[in-house]
Design a protein around this motif. Structure first.
Motif, PDB file in Angstrom:
ATOM      1  N   THR A   7       0.995  -1.256   0.015  1.00  0.00           N
ATOM      2  CA  THR A   7       0.167  -0.216  -0.160  1.00  0.00           C
ATOM      3  C   THR A   7       1.041   1.303   0.093  1.00  0.00           C
ATOM      4  N   TYR A   9       1.901   5.348  -1.349  1.00  0.00           N
ATOM      5  CA  TYR A   9       2.546   5.992  -2.508  1.00  0.00           C
ATOM      6  C   TYR A   9       3.729   6.779  -2.113  1.00  0.00           C
ATOM      7  N   VAL A 114       3.787   3.358  -6.509  1.00  0.00           N
ATOM      8  CA  VAL A 114       2.548   3.072  -5.641  1.00  0.00           C
ATOM      9  C   VAL A 114       2.512   1.519  -5.260  1.00  0.00           C
ATOM     10  N   ASN A 116       0.575  -1.607  -4.712  1.00  0.00           N
ATOM     11  CA  ASN A 116      -0.913  -1.984  -5.245  1.00  0.00           C
ATOM     12  C   ASN A 116      -1.091  -3.484  -4.714  1.00  0.00           C
ATOM     13  N   GLU A 121       3.804  -0.353  -8.542  1.00  0.00           N
ATOM     14  CA  GLU A 121       3.665   0.398  -9.899  1.00  0.00           C
ATOM     15  C   GLU A 121       4.762   1.566  -9.782  1.00  0.00           C
TER      16      GLU A 121
END
Length: 146
Positions: A7, A9, A114, A116, A121
């Motif tokens: 999780t 970012y 990020v 995810n 990503e």
């Protein structure tokens, strides 16, 4: 192997050698010494080798059938996937990905990483900002913040 749940970012920049320091919350869950980087839908996904294999199986289940569309899809994914080592400082060589892919993704210097779920990503920062400002983002804001 525990299931990852990445999780958060973080906005960051690639160093002069094109390396990225993975944030500690990702490194704490990462159970591999390497990362497979693959361009998907305009961003660069980072998987553990096992995570990539599971993702490929999910997205191209008939990848072993030479007569299927999944075979060609898997070939495209595999051709554009590179495996990079995580060094002792927690860095990965993003610029080891194919130059044409990085150019197409707009990944050059400033990026957003990020988490995810099963992967992370790497977004071009300007593309991330535009995505967050899009009309869909208003719906997400309403969902997240009421």
């Amino acid at each position: 192997m525990a299931r990852m749940s990445l999780t958060n970012y973080k906005r960051t920049t690639l160093d002069t050698k094109g390396r990225l320091v993975l944030q500690s919350d990702i490194r704490k869950q990462w159970d591999s010494k390497s990362v497979r980087l693959v361009p998907v839908k305009g961003v660069l996904f980072g998987f553990t080798p096992e995570g990539y294999d599971a993702w490929l199986e999910q997205n191209a289940p008939e990848h072993d059938n030479i007569d299927s569309k999944d075979f060609k899809k898997a070939r495209a994914f595999n051709a554009h996937t590179v495996e990079v080592e995580i060094d002792s400082a927690g860095r990965i060589g993003v610029k080891r990905a194919h130059e044409a892919d990085l150019k197409r993704l707009g990944i050059d210097s400033e990026v957003v990483v990020v988490g995810n779920g099963s992967h992370f990503e790497i977004w071009d920062a300007a593309k991330w900002d535009a995505e967050q400002e899009a009309e869909e983002a208003q719906e997400y804001d309403e969902y997240l913040f009421g």
